[in-house]
Write a protein that holds these residues in place. Structure first.
Motif, short mmCIF file in Angstrom:
data_model
loop_
_atom_site.label_atom_id
_atom_site.label_comp_id
_atom_site.label_asym_id
_atom_site.label_seq_id
_atom_site.Cartn_x
_atom_site.Cartn_y
_atom_site.Cartn_z
N PRO A 128 0.82 -1.09 -0.04
CA PRO A 128 -0.01 -0.09 -0.24
C PRO A 128 0.74 1.38 0.21
O PRO A 128 1.91 1.48 0.53
CB PRO A 128 -0.70 -0.32 1.35
N TRP A 165 -0.41 7.20 1.35
CA TRP A 165 -1.64 8.13 0.93
C TRP A 165 -2.67 7.21 1.37
O TRP A 165 -3.80 8.03 1.97
CB TRP A 165 -1.30 8.78 -0.05
N ASP A 166 -2.91 5.91 0.75
CA ASP A 166 -4.00 5.22 0.70
C ASP A 166 -4.21 4.85 2.13
O ASP A 166 -5.52 4.74 2.74
CB ASP A 166 -3.85 4.25 -0.14
N GLN A 204 -5.74 7.55 4.15
CA GLN A 204 -7.37 7.68 3.95
C GLN A 204 -8.04 6.44 4.74
O GLN A 204 -9.23 6.84 5.13
CB GLN A 204 -7.43 7.42 2.53
#
Ligand code: G3P
Ligand code: MG
Length: 253
Positions: A97, A100-101, A104
């Motif tokens: 991953p 940033w994800d 979120q």
């Protein structure tokens, strides 16, 4: 003072899911964990991703013989690699991953994060600066309550110094495999709020000194409930665990 969660899922889901993946965080959530530790490193094009080892071979095996490294691979390639098969067939296809994800995901799920800055060799300052800038940018764009603001930690104090320069408002903790004699000066210089260390090197006297000096005290990686109770009795504020099945999120509640 420690104003963060007390029991934290190590690398997302401890030993129950492939480390440093979103699947790990979903696993942690399924066990009731809303606090995670994970490791962040830069790709060749300086994109922060979740990864523990700088070299391929243990969790990433897609290249010939599992050779290669995070620092010499572009994010566009790395995020296509399989970060789950090494753990079990059930997790085949799980991706590496992007930080940033994960920011979120954790915001959506209200998960608190200990973001361990884990530079590839020779990249401590750059990794600290880039990761801190991304985290700062993210929360400027997507604010969260103070209780969900993350804590940076790193064994590489140069990385933390850069995090301090770039994002002074995001809390920092110095990580020590072995606590050096000048730990207090190091924490002061970094404006750190806590000291993180291996529970195996902690003594009651050292724990007492750290708490007396007004710092938070966090230990990794505690997988035995009796040991957890022992070190908490010495003043340890919080710890991460691989055994989220044995030590629940509410263990110290
Ligand atoms: O952040 C605590 C712990 O994760 C440090 O060791 O090697 O598991 O990243 P490591
Ligand atoms: Mg770590």
């Amino acid at each position: 003072m420690w104003q963060f969660p007390k029991v934290v899922a190590h690398r997302g889901g401890g030993k129950l899911a492939p480390e440093n993946t979103l699947a790990a965080m979903r696993c942690g959530l399924a066990y009731g964990f809303k606090a995670v530790e994970f490791d962040v490193m830069l790709t060749q094009d300086e994109v922060p991703v979740l990864m523990h080892d700088p070299d391929f071979g243990r969790t990433i095996k897609e290249t010939a013989g599992g050779t290669g490294s995070v620092a010499t691979t572009l994010a566009s390639s790395l995020t296509q690699m399989d970060a789950g098969s090494w753990f079990s067939a059930e997790f085949a296809g799980e991706r590496v991953p992007l930080l940033w994800d994960v920011l979120q995901f954790c915001r959506e799920q209200q998960i608190w994060m200990n973001i361990e800055i884990k530079p590839s060799p020779g990249t401590a300052e750059r990794t600290g600066a880039v990761v801190a800038q991304m985290v700062l940018d993210f929360y400027r764009q997507y604010p969260v309550p103070a209780s969900l603001m993350p804590l940076f930690s790193s064994f590489e104090l140069e990385a933390l110094a850069q995090a301090q320069r770039v994002a002074p408002e995001i809390a920092r903790a110095a990580l020590f495999e072995r606590v050096p004699p000048d730990w207090q000066q190091r924490l002061q210089e970094l404006g750190a709020v806590a000291l993180h260390t291996n529970h195996k090197v902690l003594t009651p006297e050292l724990a007492h000194s750290i708490k007396q000096a007004g710092y938070g005290l966090f230990c990794y990686t505690v997988n035995d409930a009796a040991r957890a109770r022992e070190i908490v009795g010495w003043g340890v504020d919080a710890f991460c665990t691989d055994r989220i099945d044995l030590i629940g999120a509410d263990f110290l509640a």
